[in-house]
Each structure stands twice: as C-alpha cells, then as structure tokens.
Design an enzyme around this catalytic site. Structure first.
Site, PDB file in Angstrom:
ATOM      1  N   SER A   1      41.086  50.015  40.977  1.00 17.26           N
ATOM      2  CA  SER A   1      41.112  48.569  40.790  1.00 17.26           C
ATOM      3  C   SER A   1      40.819  47.864  42.108  1.00 17.26           C
ATOM      4  O   SER A   1      41.209  48.348  43.178  1.00 17.26           O
ATOM      5  CB  SER A   1      42.483  48.111  40.284  1.00 17.26           C
TER       6      SER A   1
ATOM      7  N   TYR B   1      51.316  47.380  40.930  1.00 19.98           N
ATOM      8  CA  TYR B   1      50.081  47.854  40.305  1.00 19.98           C
ATOM      9  C   TYR B   1      49.081  48.286  41.373  1.00 19.98           C
ATOM     10  O   TYR B   1      48.451  49.348  41.256  1.00 19.98           O
ATOM     11  CB  TYR B   1      49.500  46.740  39.442  1.00 19.98           C
TER      12      TYR B   1
END
Length: 255
Positions: free
Chosen positions: A146, A161
């Site tokens: 990501s 995250y």
C-alpha cells in the site's frame, strides 16, 4: 504467454470473495486467460465466485473458506486445491483488513487484528505454497502492499495498517532473495485510493472530492487497473523482475 501458462497451471488468490475487491477482479481476468484458480477467503461467498468462474469461462476453479492466519485452515484449503487443480504456479496475497483508527486511539487489539490478517496471513499462506513452487523450480508471488506504508499513512487507513503493509513489503523483499535461485519471483503491488470496500465502503459522490483532490490523474483507481498489473507480474515474461514494489497510485506518490 500468460494464457499458455494458465492452461496448465493454477493461481491461488486470497481475498477473492468480495464482488468489489481486487482479488475478484483478478480472478475474472485470469479465468478469461485460461488459468486454473484456487480462491481463498474467510467469506463463504468465495465458493459461489469459483462456481461462477467455472460456468462462465470453463476453467477449473475451486473456492475454499479459510482463515489465512490459521495454518491448519490454510493447509486444508490448499490441499483441496492440490487435489482438484493443476500445479500452483502463482500466489497472490490479496486478503487484508483496513484500520482508520489513529495511533493515539489505537489499542493492542487493533494492532493484533490488523497484523494477524495482513502480515501473519501473508506469511502463513506463502509458507504453505512457496516451498512447492521452489521444489518445482517455478513460481510467481505477488502480495498487496500500500502507498500507506510509503507515505506514513493512507488516504483512509492509519499507522497500524501502514505498519502491516510495511511488514509485507520487507518480508517480500527478503523472500525474493531466498527463492530467486529456485525459479520463484516475489513482488509487491502497492495501490492507493482504489474504490473497494477496504476504503470504508463504497466511495460515494459525497466522499469522492476529498480523495480526488490528492490524485494528479483526476480519477479513482479501479480494481481492473490493479488486476492488469498483477497479471503481468504473474506471467512468464516477468521472470527477470523480483523483489520490486510497483506503485499504482494515480500520482499520489511520485518516485
């Protein structure tokens, strides 16, 4: 060349149940190229997804319900794939959970939930599948990272995250070095601002302007954008690429 590989080999995709997810879009794309498919998800919808792909494309496809962070669950699912499908030549670690909780509000339970699915799950599935690839002398592994890891947080998710995706990228680079001599490549695809449920649900018209303001290309990314890149990395032509991270982020991060 991807089509030829697919007709005699299988791709395992985790996180393939959601109709709006990257895993499902990739499964559709690979099925159209003739790949056999082992689809793995904690959602029982994955079995219907496999059945639909079999019916539409005439490819061997098996859906298995499993918790990717549980070795026994993963082992049972992969055994089902191995019993019914051609040899596994590709693994896509796509399953994951988001976390919009800021660090100052996060607790240990939040950390452990996100790390267990994103990081531990990637390890567990890879540990079950990659050794067989190495033994056969051929394999392709792609894991979803990501832009959040690179930017210190995402357009939706926050520090926990980002840490989990950082673990995936570090693990992937180290694994790439270890298995390269055995014919297995390992790469990461790092998306940003893709309209999937991991963004806290559909990016509706009222939410869209805040996301678009950060994107030089002027549009949201789609699951098909990401699936096309992953398909390339799974192909035989990508055999000289390993340990790389491919950003697909609409210009959110340059360089």
């Amino acid at each position: 060349m991807t089509e030829n590989v697919g007709r005699r080999r299988t791709a395992v995709i985790t996180g393939a149940a959601s109709r709006r997810g990257i895993g499902r879009a990739l499964a559709e794309r690979l099925a159209s190229a003739g790949w056999g498919l082992g689809l793995l998800d904690i959602d029982a919808e994955v079995e219907k997804a496999a059945a639909a792909l079999r019916a539409e494309h005439g490819v061997p496809a098996v859906g298995a319900v499993a918790d990717i962070a549980d070795p026994d669950s993963v082992h049972a699912a992969v055994c089902a794939f191995e019993a019914e499908l051609p040899p596994v030549a590709a693994l896509v670690n796509g399953a994951g959970v988001s976390s919009p909780v800021p660090f100052l509000e996060a607790d240990l339970a939040t950390w452990e939930r996100v790390m267990r699915t994103n990081a531990t799950g990637t390890f567990v599935v890879s540990r079950r599948i990659v050794p067989n690839m190495a033994e056969r002398g051929y394999g392709r592994v792609v894991s979803l990272g990501s832009t959040a890891m690179q930017n210190g947080g995402g357009t939706y998710s926050k520090s926990v995250y980002a840490a989990s995706k950082g673990a995936i990228e570090a693990f992937s680079r180290a694994l790439a070095l270890e298995v390269a001599p055995r014919g297995v490549t390992v790469n990461v695809v790092a998306p940003a601002t893709i309209d999937t449920d991991i963004m806290g649900g559909r990016i509706t018209d009222d939410r869209k302007p805040a996301f678009l303001a950060q994107l030089p290309v002027g549009r949201l990314g789609t699951t098909h954008d990401v699936a096309a890149l992953i398909e390339f990395l799974l192909g035989e032509e990508a055999g000289y690429i390993t340990g790389a991270t491919y950003n697909i982020n609409g210009g959110l991060r340059i360089g």
